[in-house]
Enzyme design. Sequence first.
Site, PDB file in Angstrom:
ATOM      1  N   ASP A  19       2.210   8.851   5.893  1.00  0.00           N
ATOM      2  CA  ASP A  19       1.402   8.235   6.410  1.00  0.00           C
ATOM      3  C   ASP A  19      -0.092   8.499   5.890  1.00  0.00           C
ATOM      4  OD1 ASP A  19      -0.740   6.280   7.254  1.00  0.00           O
ATOM      5  OD2 ASP A  19      -0.073   6.587   9.398  1.00  0.00           O
ATOM      6  N   ILE A  20      -0.772   8.070   4.873  1.00  0.00           N
ATOM      7  CA  ILE A  20      -2.119   8.619   4.233  1.00  0.00           C
ATOM      8  C   ILE A  20      -3.044   8.730   5.298  1.00  0.00           C
ATOM      9  CG2 ILE A  20      -2.987   6.492   3.387  1.00  0.00           C
ATOM     10  CD1 ILE A  20      -3.789   7.969   0.688  1.00  0.00           C
ATOM     11  N   ASN A  33      -8.443  -4.612  -0.692  1.00  0.00           N
ATOM     12  CA  ASN A  33      -8.663  -5.954  -1.210  1.00  0.00           C
ATOM     13  C   ASN A  33      -9.962  -6.203  -1.644  1.00  0.00           C
ATOM     14  OD1 ASN A  33      -9.801  -7.318   0.771  1.00  0.00           O
ATOM     15  ND2 ASN A  33      -7.875  -8.147   1.466  1.00  0.00           N
ATOM     16  N   GLY A  41      -0.552  -2.935   4.963  1.00  0.00           N
ATOM     17  CA  GLY A  41      -0.149  -1.699   3.984  1.00  0.00           C
ATOM     18  C   GLY A  41      -1.294  -0.802   4.419  1.00  0.00           C
ATOM     19  N   ASP A  43      -4.355  -0.116   3.796  1.00  0.00           N
ATOM     20  CA  ASP A  43      -5.472  -0.759   4.297  1.00  0.00           C
ATOM     21  C   ASP A  43      -5.382  -0.987   5.872  1.00  0.00           C
ATOM     22  OD1 ASP A  43      -8.209  -1.751   3.909  1.00  0.00           O
ATOM     23  OD2 ASP A  43      -7.517  -3.473   4.981  1.00  0.00           O
ATOM     24  N   SER A 126      -1.814  -0.542  -5.860  1.00  0.00           N
ATOM     25  CA  SER A 126      -1.311  -1.772  -6.378  1.00  0.00           C
ATOM     26  C   SER A 126       0.462  -1.942  -6.323  1.00  0.00           C
ATOM     27  CB  SER A 126      -1.413  -1.984  -7.815  1.00  0.00           C
ATOM     28  OG  SER A 126      -2.827  -2.266  -7.990  1.00  0.00           O
ATOM     29  N   THR A 127       0.998  -0.778  -5.981  1.00  0.00           N
ATOM     30  CA  THR A 127       2.645  -0.970  -5.799  1.00  0.00           C
ATOM     31  C   THR A 127       3.324  -1.571  -4.563  1.00  0.00           C
ATOM     32  OG1 THR A 127       2.689   1.238  -4.700  1.00  0.00           O
ATOM     33  CG2 THR A 127       2.629   1.173  -7.261  1.00  0.00           C
ATOM     34  N   GLY A 128       2.257  -1.982  -3.557  1.00  0.00           N
ATOM     35  CA  GLY A 128       2.794  -2.943  -2.606  1.00  0.00           C
ATOM     36  C   GLY A 128       2.844  -4.215  -2.792  1.00  0.00           C
ATOM     37  N   TYR A 130       0.703  -6.031  -4.245  1.00  0.00           N
ATOM     38  CA  TYR A 130       0.178  -6.357  -5.681  1.00  0.00           C
ATOM     39  C   TYR A 130       1.228  -6.087  -6.812  1.00  0.00           C
ATOM     40  CZ  TYR A 130      -4.823  -6.938  -3.972  1.00  0.00           C
ATOM     41  OH  TYR A 130      -5.761  -7.564  -3.227  1.00  0.00           O
TER      42      TYR A 130
HETATM   43  P1  ADP Z   1      -1.608  -2.997  -2.869  1.00  0.00           P
HETATM   44  O1  ADP Z   1      -2.196  -4.192  -2.244  1.00  0.00           O
HETATM   45  O2  ADP Z   1      -2.570  -2.001  -3.774  1.00  0.00           O
HETATM   46  O3  ADP Z   1      -0.307  -3.188  -3.615  1.00  0.00           O
HETATM   47  P2  ADP Z   1      -0.474  -1.695  -0.491  1.00  0.00           P
HETATM   48  O4  ADP Z   1      -1.108  -1.329   0.671  1.00  0.00           O
HETATM   49  O5  ADP Z   1       0.504  -3.060  -0.337  1.00  0.00           O
HETATM   50  O6  ADP Z   1      -1.401  -1.864  -1.558  1.00  0.00           O
HETATM   51  O7  ADP Z   1       0.823  -0.868  -0.822  1.00  0.00           O
HETATM   52  C1  ADP Z   1       0.470   0.180  -1.789  1.00  0.00           C
HETATM   53  C2  ADP Z   1       1.448   1.171  -1.661  1.00  0.00           C
HETATM   54  O8  ADP Z   1       1.352   2.218  -0.499  1.00  0.00           O
HETATM   55  C3  ADP Z   1       2.697   0.601  -1.333  1.00  0.00           C
HETATM   56  O9  ADP Z   1       3.871   1.557  -2.388  1.00  0.00           O
HETATM   57  C4  ADP Z   1       3.294   1.032   0.166  1.00  0.00           C
HETATM   58  O10 ADP Z   1       4.702   1.134   0.311  1.00  0.00           O
HETATM   59  C5  ADP Z   1       2.525   2.188   0.347  1.00  0.00           C
HETATM   60  N1  ADP Z   1       1.819   2.329   1.887  1.00  0.00           N
HETATM   61  C6  ADP Z   1       2.157   1.599   2.610  1.00  0.00           C
HETATM   62  N2  ADP Z   1       1.473   1.814   3.912  1.00  0.00           N
HETATM   63  C7  ADP Z   1       1.129   3.223   3.503  1.00  0.00           C
HETATM   64  C8  ADP Z   1       0.573   4.162   4.414  1.00  0.00           C
HETATM   65  N3  ADP Z   1       0.236   4.063   5.636  1.00  0.00           N
HETATM   66  N4  ADP Z   1       0.356   5.542   3.694  1.00  0.00           N
HETATM   67  C9  ADP Z   1       0.713   5.661   2.467  1.00  0.00           C
HETATM   68  N5  ADP Z   1       1.304   4.660   1.623  1.00  0.00           N
HETATM   69  C10 ADP Z   1       1.541   3.523   2.109  1.00  0.00           C
END
Ligand code: ADP
Length: 184
Positions: A19-20, A33, A41, A43, A126-128, A130
């Site tokens: 988790d970032i 966004n 995600g 955010d 963008s890989t979630g 988006y």
């Molecule tokens: P976007 O809208 O830019 O696609 P997302 O938040 O939906 O962003 O996802 C971007 C990436 O981050 C995805 O690969 C998702 O699996 C990953 N992700 C989601 N939650 C976390 C987190 N808490 N820490 C790190 N990466 C995450």
Amino acid sequence: MVQERYDAVAASLKVHVGDIAKLDVDAIVNAANSSLMGGGGVDGAIHRAAGPELAIECRRLHGCKTGEAKITKGYRLAARHVIRTVGPVWQGGNAGEEELLASCYRRSLVLAIENEVRTIAFPAISTGRYGYPSDKAAATAINVAMDFVSSTKTLVEITFCCFDEASAEEYRRQLANQTAVRPS
Ligand code: ADP
């Protein structure tokens, strides 16, 4: 790039799974966004961990365009700063997505330098929701990061924070390929 410099660049790029919002680095990057006002995600995780003050500061930023980046404080996070950037929605690859994604990484790194950030972590922007293909997104992230680290003396570490092992494996594979192709 001479060999020693090239090795130093490669050594300053790290891959982490988790988790970032939990990372203890100078700045974490949020895949936001364009309204900058909440989402799931990355955010959602960052806002939950940072507390409500972060949303209050975000409201004052008046949004952010795709490919651009803005910085706030980190509040209750271990990270001192949050850099939010808005990635492109994947539309098949012919709508300037690659340049916009590269711009997210570049603009975030420029803001980091301006704010004396020495360690920074990026999610896979963008890989979630988006829908950007993970392998292509990783290639762009790594290219921009390598260019940037080789041209700055102040940034010491860029972490690619992946949410799952498959995504981390993709980063590791591409980083290994990059370092295998050594400059002569
Ligand atoms: P976007 O809208 O830019 O696609 P997302 O938040 O939906 O962003 O996802 C971007 C990436 O981050 C995805 O690969 C998702 O699996 C990953 N992700 C989601 N939650 C976390 C987190 N808490 N820490 C790190 N990466 C995450």
